[in-house]
Every structure is written in C-alpha cells, then in structure tokens.
Design an enzyme around this catalytic site. Structure first.
Site, PDB file in Angstrom:
ATOM      1  N   SER A  83       0.814  -1.220   0.000  1.00 52.89           N
ATOM      2  CA  SER A  83       0.000   0.000   0.000  1.00 52.89           C
ATOM      3  C   SER A  83       0.849   1.273   0.000  1.00 52.89           C
ATOM      4  O   SER A  83       2.010   1.268   0.417  1.00 52.89           O
ATOM      5  CB  SER A  83      -0.911   0.028   1.233  1.00 52.89           C
ATOM      6  OG  SER A  83      -1.669  -1.146   1.308  1.00 52.89           O
ATOM      7  N   GLN A  84       0.204   2.347  -0.412  1.00 52.56           N
ATOM      8  CA  GLN A  84       0.818   3.689  -0.391  1.00 52.56           C
ATOM      9  C   GLN A  84       1.244   4.013   1.051  1.00 52.56           C
ATOM     10  O   GLN A  84       0.482   3.735   1.992  1.00 52.56           O
ATOM     11  CB  GLN A  84      -0.255   4.673  -0.865  1.00 52.56           C
ATOM     12  CG  GLN A  84       0.156   6.114  -0.892  1.00 52.56           C
ATOM     13  CD  GLN A  84      -1.070   7.022  -1.085  1.00 52.56           C
ATOM     14  OE1 GLN A  84      -2.215   6.586  -0.933  1.00 52.56           O
ATOM     15  NE2 GLN A  84      -0.818   8.272  -1.416  1.00 52.56           N
TER      16      GLN A  84
END
Ligand code: SAH
Length: 232
Positions: A83-84
């Site tokens: 994920s970011q």
C-alpha cells in the site's frame, strides 16, 4: 599500487558505495515521512518513528527498489500490492496502539505493514492467503530481525482464534463486509480498521471500535484495495 593496497582500496570503495546507498534510503525515508505523512496530518509519534525506521525498500521487488519511497502503491507479485505509505500510516494511527498491544493483521503481502506494526507493539500476528507471499514475507521479516512477528498462511476470514483476543486488528484487503470472527476476536476497547465495500462499488476505509458488546463503526474515506479473497 601493490596487490595488498589495491585490495584494501577496492574494499573501501565497496563499503563506501554501500554506505552511500543506505544513506540515500535514509534521506528518502525522511522525506517520505515529512512530505507524505506529516504534511497530510499524521501526528502519532509511534507511527512516524516506525515509518522513519522500517526499510520499505527491502519490501519491494529489487527492480522497483528506487521507487520504494514514492507516494503510491507498488506491485509485489501475485497480482498484489504494497500500500501507499500514507495509507499504511493512516491505518496504523487509527488503531491507537500502545507498546504492550497484541495485533492481528489480515493480508501480510510483502510484510511491510506488519513490520511497521512490529516496531510499535509487543506482538504481531499476520495471515496471508497466497502461499508464496506468506513464505517470502516470513523469511524477509526473519532476515531483517523482526522476532515479534508471526506469519501464517491461510484464510484470514477466520482470524487467529488461538492467539485471540487482540487489542487491534488491521485488514489490508477490501472486504464486502466485516468478518464476524474478527469482531469476536477483538478485545473490549479494541480498534479495527478495514476497507469495506461491495466488489462493484466504492470501498471505504472503516474504523471499528468495540465497547462492551457495542460495535461502533465509522466510514472514513474512499480507498482502493486489492480484494479480500476466500479459500472455499
Ligand atoms: N499489507 C500488505 C499489502 C496487502 S495487499 C503489505 O504491507 O505489503 C493485500 C493482501 O491481502 C494480498 O497479499 C492478498 O493476497 C491478501 N489477502 C486477500 N484476502 C485474504 C484473506 N482472506 N486472508 C489473508 N490474506 C488475504
């Protein structure tokens, strides 16, 4: 230059390039924390400290290492993503962790989120449904010295009853609804964070707070996650 001094010279060059590369990662990580996390309102000192120290570049495929500190998700194989950084930080902060907590994560992926949790709390249990990802995350975390994280291959829908109850639970794949076993395995006063939404529509990041037998949920903001899958 004789052979001996040439050897020492080459060794020094080699060490300095390793040091420069490591230093480069440290600088990129500091920038990531400042510009992607603090600038967007992440304040929890434990989350910020952890993300400043976990080497995200060790959790992405070698050919993407130079992009490890970019403001976005990256592929990690098997059609899955890490994920970011901002989402990792936001979800971590939402759990309101204490150092003595026992945390369950569903969706180990690369192991990065588990490592971020592992720097903050006493013990982390994490479940991954794709066998190859579970195996590689387990060895990556061991090699990096995270001895308080236990990785299991399996369907996280059922949680990890033998290790329950948990002070906090984080799900890092988009589910259609909140799995009841996870609610059952959350301690009274515990927090959960999970992306929820129908597979053909918008998924919201949802925070769940368990107070006695009451479950208080709050939709936070729309997010995009890989789907929560099931082993039938
Ligand atoms: N937290 C990860 C990124 C997660 S991507 C990281 O830091 O890298 C979501 C992961 O959830 C994928 O690896 C996917 O295989 C896994 N997943 C999906 N459904 C699952 C389930 N039912 N149980 C366990 N893992 C699941």
């Amino acid at each position: 230059m004789n052979y001996g001094s040439f050897f020492i010279y080459s060794l020094t060059l080699c060490f300095s390039s390793v040091l420069i590369a490591q230093n480069d990662h440290v600088i990129k990580r500091e920038q990531m924390v400042k510009t992607q996390l603090q600038a967007r309102g992440i304040k929890d000192p434990l989350t910020l400290f952890s993300m400043l120290n976990v080497p995200r570049h060790e959790f992405v495929p070698k050919n993407l290492e130079e992009h490890a500190y970019r403001d976005g998700a990256l592929p990690i194989g098997g059609g899955q993503t890490i994920s970011q950084p901002y989402i990792v930080a936001f979800m971590t902060e939402t759990l309101k962790l204490k150092s003595t907590d026992r945390v369950l994560e569903i969706g180990t992926g690369s192991g990065y989120q588990a490592a971020v949790l592992g720097k903050i709390v006493d013990s982390v249990y994490t479940i991954e449904i794709i066998k190859e990802l579970a195996i590689s995350a387990k060895s990556r975390l061991e090699n990096l010295g995270y001895d308080n994280i236990t990785v299991k291959w399996g369907d996280g829908y059922h949680g990890w009853p033998e290790k329950a109850p948990f002070d906090a639970i984080m799900v890092t794949a988009g589910a259609e609804s909140i799995p009841q076993p996870l609610i059952n395995q959350l301690k009274d006063g515990g927090h959960m964070v999970i992306p929820v939404g129908p597979s053909d529509n918008v998924t919201y990041l949802v925070s769940v707070f368990k107070k006695k037998d009451r479950i208080i949920t709050k939709d936070m903001f729309p997010v995009r996650f890989v789907p929560f899958t099931r082993n039938e």
